[in-house]
Design an enzyme around this catalytic site. Structure first.
Site, short mmCIF file in Angstrom:
data_model
loop_
_atom_site.label_atom_id
_atom_site.label_comp_id
_atom_site.label_asym_id
_atom_site.label_seq_id
_atom_site.Cartn_x
_atom_site.Cartn_y
_atom_site.Cartn_z
N ASP A 73 6.35 91.81 -52.98
CA ASP A 73 5.37 92.03 -51.94
C ASP A 73 4.36 93.14 -51.97
O ASP A 73 4.75 94.41 -51.87
CB ASP A 73 6.31 92.46 -50.47
CG ASP A 73 5.57 92.49 -49.40
OD1 ASP A 73 4.19 92.29 -49.35
OD2 ASP A 73 5.92 93.13 -48.42
N ASP A 79 -2.27 90.55 -49.95
CA ASP A 79 -0.84 90.76 -49.76
C ASP A 79 -0.23 89.50 -50.11
O ASP A 79 -0.16 88.47 -49.39
CB ASP A 79 -0.62 91.00 -48.06
CG ASP A 79 0.51 91.21 -47.42
OD1 ASP A 79 1.51 91.34 -48.44
OD2 ASP A 79 0.77 91.49 -46.40
#
Length: 506
Positions: free
Chosen positions: A100, A286
């Protein structure tokens, strides 16, 4: 050195090259990513967690906090599709994690997690079985939009691909409340963001890889394979694989460390400017967000163009019917757009943009109670969206009547806060391309790239890859380019030169 000695050295070098794995020979470390389809379990959990995100958003799809952790607090991992395997401890205990770029901590479930059902559905870290474990014990907790975790810090070796990162600080999760993590397909999360947003100021895994000299080049890159039935893709540390992209990357500088944040220009729908980001918007790349989140004003226009189901907004319709003509006249008189809503009395002007004037409806009062007193003014929000939409239509030389009719239609297409919007699977061919301007170049998404399909055959459902989220200045307006965008464009994260690069995925 004689000819024979030189020949032996060359022969040894060739043999060494053949014995080394291809990735080691290239100086790259590869982590295979597995792809999971979006399923009904994740969608049920998504709906159940919407109430929590609504509370965080203040009941009006906006986020008032400007703290570093605000975006992490809204992260939704439920539709995440790409996972990889890591090892923690010696010998390595295997965990499936989301890599992430929108957070910076590593956490995995702990064997000491006794009272959260979610822990029993996943692999759990057993410190007693690792010879390299070091006790830390500092408490930690991370709040996400779709759940939270709490636990304590420990230190141990972490294995990624062929590399072993020593003495890595990570969180042993002892509480994973709610349904979110119980139905999740992953065990934990490995953050690849900057230390500035790391809970407990823990040094991220990525930093330690560089510090311990495990990679030659402080760069990593993501390739998400969007082709059905094929492998999920690859995360490459130490550089990039030219087989993963076409042409050259367009690079933009990181504007704010924490997230991989950069400046983005105009957003175009079917080749036409929406006008909202013409003066510039912030964006983050992201990998831990499955969809593509953006300001409600633009997501609504996209919803209208792709025929996505929306939520009818009575406040929006009231603004159009009672103030629409006045707003149009002010714009035609070249009033500064940021001041229009304050001039019609729906917002106040703080010197930069309109803010709530404190006008609340009964509906808003009830929403305020259910949201712990957090309120924003839906009439002010609706007015500011109407200004954006009207500016866009005026730029296209539309008549007043056509503009007001179009704005009224958009009031029927407002997306539910941070929720999904369904579309007709049979209409994909008639949907427009959506383009984002990054580094002066247009990056387009075709319908088949931004629409997610759930299920197969006659029972298949299609959902829009766009979701709404409003973050006010100075942090916003902000776009979050998740897997929908990164699947279409190979993405490079360059820590040395503090930049992000995009090129068409191969």
């Amino acid at each position: 050195m004689g000819t024979r000695s030189i020949a032996l050295v060359l022969l040894a070098a060739v043999l060494l090259q053949t014995l080394l794995p291809a990735s080691a020979a290239e100086g790259l470390v590869r982590v295979a990513l597995k792809k999971q389809p979006v399923d009904q379990n994740s969608r049920v959990a998504e709906r159940l967690s919407a109430e929590e995100r609504q509370r965080l958003l203040g009941g009006a799809n906006s986020l008032g906090s400007s703290g570093e952790g605000d975006i992490i607090a809204l992260k939704n991992y439920m539709n995440a599709q790409y996972f990889g395997e890591i090892g923690v401890g010696t010998p390595a205990q295997k965990f499936t994690v989301i890599f992430d770029t929108g957070s910076s901590n590593l956490w995995v479930p702990s064997a000491k997690c006794y009272f959260s059902i979610a822990c029993y559905f996943h692999s759990r870290y057993k410190s007693g079985q690792s010879s390299t474990y070091k006790k830390n014990g500092k408490p930690a907790d991370i709040h996400y939009g779709t759940g939270s975790i709490a636990g304590f810090f420990s230190e141990d070796s972490v294995t990624l691909g062929d590399l072993v990162v020593k003495d890595q600080e990570f969180i042993e999760a002892t509480k994973e409340p709610g349904l979110t993590f119980m139905v999740a397909k992953f065990d934990g999360i490995l953050g690849l963001g900057f230390q500035e947003i790391s809970v407990g100021n823990a040094v991220p895994v990525w930093y330690n890889m560089i510090k311990q000299g495990l990679i030659s080049d402080p760069v990593f890159s993501f390739w998400f394979n969007r082709h059905a039935g094929e492998e999920g893709g690859e995360l490459v540390f130490g550089g990039m694989d030219p087989n993963h992209y076409k042409g050259n990357h367009t690079y933009v500088p990181v504007t704010q460390k924490g997230y991989w944040q950069f400046n983005m220009g105009d957003v175009l729908v079917d080749g036409k400017s929406t006008g909202f980001c013409a003066g510039g918007c912030a964006a983050i790349a992201d990998s831990g967000t499955s969809l593509l989140a953006g300001p409600t004003a633009i997501i609504t226009e996209i919803n209208e163009k792709i025929g996505a189901a929306g939520v009818v907004s009575q406040e929006c319709k009231t603004v159009v019917s009672q103030y629409g003509q006045q707003i149009l006249d002010l714009l035609l008189a070249e009033t500064q757009p940021a001041k229009v809503c304050s001039q019609v009395g729906l917002c106040t002007f703080d010197g930069i943009h309109g803010v709530s004037a404190g006008i609340r409806s009964v509906v808003d009062d009830e929403a305020g109670k259910s949201n712990g007193g957090l309120r924003s003014d839906p009439m002010c929000n609706a007015c500011e969206m109407a200004v954006v939409w009207m500016q866009n239509q005026l730029a296209q030389n539309k008549t007043k009547e056509l503009i007001l009719n179009y704005i009224n239609q958009l009031c029927d297409r407002l997306p539910s806060p941070m929720g999904e919007s369904s579309v007709d699977c049979a209409s994909l061919k008639s949907m427009p391309d959506i383009a984002f301007t990054i580094g002066g170049k247009k990056f387009s998404l075709k319908p088949e790239q931004y629409i997610l399909k759930v299920g197969e055959g006659p029972a298949a459902q299609c959902i829009s890859g766009f979701t709404a989220m409003d973050i006010p200045p100075p942090r916003g307006p902000l776009w979050i380019l998740g897997d929908v965008f990164m699947g279409a464009y190979h993405t490079v994260f360059d820590y040395d030169k503090l930049r992000v690069g995009f090129a068409e995925s191969a």
